[in-house]
Design an enzyme around this catalytic site. Structure first.
Site, PDB file in Angstrom:
ATOM      1  N   GLU A   1      -7.658   1.607   1.250  1.00  0.00           N
ATOM      2  CA  GLU A   1      -7.556   2.823   2.046  1.00  0.00           C
ATOM      3  C   GLU A   1      -6.223   2.860   2.787  1.00  0.00           C
ATOM      4  O   GLU A   1      -5.683   1.810   3.156  1.00  0.00           O
ATOM      5  CB  GLU A   1      -8.701   2.902   3.062  1.00  0.00           C
ATOM      6  CG  GLU A   1     -10.086   2.915   2.422  1.00  0.00           C
ATOM      7  CD  GLU A   1     -11.204   2.944   3.457  1.00  0.00           C
ATOM      8  OE1 GLU A   1     -10.888   2.935   4.670  1.00  0.00           O
ATOM      9  OE2 GLU A   1     -12.384   2.964   3.067  1.00  0.00           O
TER      10      GLU A   1
ATOM     11  N   HIS B   1     -13.645   7.823   5.183  1.00  0.00           N
ATOM     12  CA  HIS B   1     -14.144   6.770   6.083  1.00  0.00           C
ATOM     13  C   HIS B   1     -14.470   7.334   7.471  1.00  0.00           C
ATOM     14  O   HIS B   1     -14.010   6.839   8.494  1.00  0.00           O
ATOM     15  CB  HIS B   1     -13.120   5.637   6.209  1.00  0.00           C
ATOM     16  CG  HIS B   1     -13.738   4.333   6.602  1.00  0.00           C
ATOM     17  ND1 HIS B   1     -13.267   3.117   6.180  1.00  0.00           N
ATOM     18  CD2 HIS B   1     -14.811   4.036   7.397  1.00  0.00           C
ATOM     19  CE1 HIS B   1     -13.985   2.138   6.683  1.00  0.00           C
ATOM     20  NE2 HIS B   1     -14.936   2.680   7.424  1.00  0.00           N
TER      21      HIS B   1
END
Length: 409
Positions: free
Chosen positions: A262, A285
């Site tokens: 990420e 997220h």
């Protein structure tokens, strides 16, 4: 007991945390994004307390470079971004917020289940392409469907209650024995649970052994046309295998909030081939990212840091022996973290007695290789006494905290 501490807060931690720390006399610095290992080492120069979320790693290299760091607050659930054992062995307490964003994650899972069951992502994509596809094909109510929960901890168990209130049948699988809430049913095996679940959602922790936990075999075992949801950890599920089962039509939809890799900062570029799938919900997220949850986390973790700094309390620390402490009513409090070995308590008390330092209260806790003894004393230890305490066999970190009796003078 000298100058007030400096705290560094990263990754857009809720402003309440900085406000609370400042109100308690901390010098607080904030940075919006995560930092790399070398950037973090530079930023920690002169810092006593560090606040992070999930993207900043506190590694052995960081700890070795900044041994004066006293505590790390993880303003999130997970703590796998910190080398917990190494931090404890070097006297750094670590705290997190294991419950504060539970409701936010649960609500997002519920919305994902409903959205995927009604094929909302697919219908939205069709509308954006100018296609009016008014059809009930593939759309279902969640009432009467079976939700399979992998991991029945804080989030999984609360999700169980909410899903059941919507009329869903709930089954779950956990490697530990867990008490089923409501009418939820514990399954003996993961494969058995997957075979009967119309929706499967993962809620396991970040321990290394969960890496690749949900892969080709698990997707293959899922019920035809079921949906898959992962809001736990990005390394838990094989997204390539998920895509294959979406493309084949075996699974009818998926929601993914966490990814193997990420971006470190909001606004950075991110790409995933799942974005080209039909009935898929992709979120960055944000499972626990509601204003309510982030404010609650900011309050909870900042208070743990404040209690540790001012009182020596390790309540809910994830890597140190836990002692819950109120204010020190004596002249001073000695917080002594040491290797867990026989004779430490007796030796410390003998040394204090030889220095004519009277003990007014004392607490001791041990956990694995660490011991933590907190002693309230009637006199503030002088420099020689502190040197002896720090030189005591097995000592890792010794702090002297000012008591109320001393402040009144």
């Amino acid at each position: 007991m000298g100058d007030m501490p400096t705290a560094l807060l990263l990754e857009n931690i809720h402003p309440f945390a900085a406000q609370s720390l400042r109100e308690h006399g901390f010098d607080v610095r904030t940075l919006p994004g995560a930092l790399s290992e070398d950037e973090l080492i530079d930023a920690l120069d002169g810092v006593d307390l560090l606040g992070i979320r999930s993207k900043t790693a506190v590694t052995r290299k960081v700890i070795d470079a900044r041994p004066d760091l006293v505590a790390v607050g993880c303003f999130c659930i997970g703590t796998n971004q910190v080398d917990l054992e190494y931090a404890g062995d070097h006297g750094i307490a670590v705290f997190n917020a294991p419950y504060s964003n539970t409701r936010s994650v649960v609500e997002l899972v519920i919305s994902d289940v409903i959205g995927l069951m009604r094929r909302i992502p697919a219908h939205t994509a069709h509308m954006r392409d100018g296609v009016w596809d008014k059809s009930a094909a593939g759309s279902h109510e969640v009432r009467g469907k079976t939700l399979g929960i992998v991991g029945y901890g804080n989030i999984g168990s609360q999700l169980s209650v909410v899903a059941e209130a919507l009329g869903m049948r709930v089954v779950f699988y956990d490697i530990e024995e867990k008490l089923a809430l409501g009418n939820a049913h514990r399954m003996c095996s993961l494969k058995e649970m997957l075979a009967i679940s119309d929706a499967v959602t993962i809620h396991v922790d970040g321990r290394p052994e969960n890496t690749g936990f949900f892969g080709e075999d698990q997707f293959e075992a899922m019920k035809d046309h079921a949906i898959f949801i992962n809001l736990s950890r990005g390394f838990v599920a094989d997204l390539d295998a998920l895509q294959r089962h979406l493309d084949s039509g075996h699974l009818s939809g998926a929601a993914v909030d966490v990814y193997p890799t990420e971006p470190k900062k909001s606004g950075n570029h991110f790409d995933t081939s799942l974005a080209r799938e039909d009935n898929v919900i992709l979120t960055p997220h944000i499972g626990g990212s509601t204003l309510e949850a982030q404010e609650s986390i900011g309050h909870f973790v900042s208070q743990r840091l404040e209690d540790y700094w001012f009182r020596g309390s390790t309540m809910l620390s994830v890597n140190l022996p836990q002692i819950t402490l109120g204010p020190c009513l004596s002249a001073a409090r000695i917080a002594h973290l040491h290797a867990n070995m026989p004779g430490v308590l007796a030796g410390l008390n003998h040394m204090l007695g030889s220095r004519d330092i009277n003990v007014t209260a004392q607490s001791l806790a041990t956990q694995d290789e660490l011991g933590y003894v907190v002693t309230d004393v009637a006199q503030v230890p002088d420099e020689t006494s502190m040197q002896q305490l720090c030189a005591f066999k097995g000592a890792i970190r010794v702090r002297t905290l000012q008591g109320s009796a001393s402040r009144k003078k």
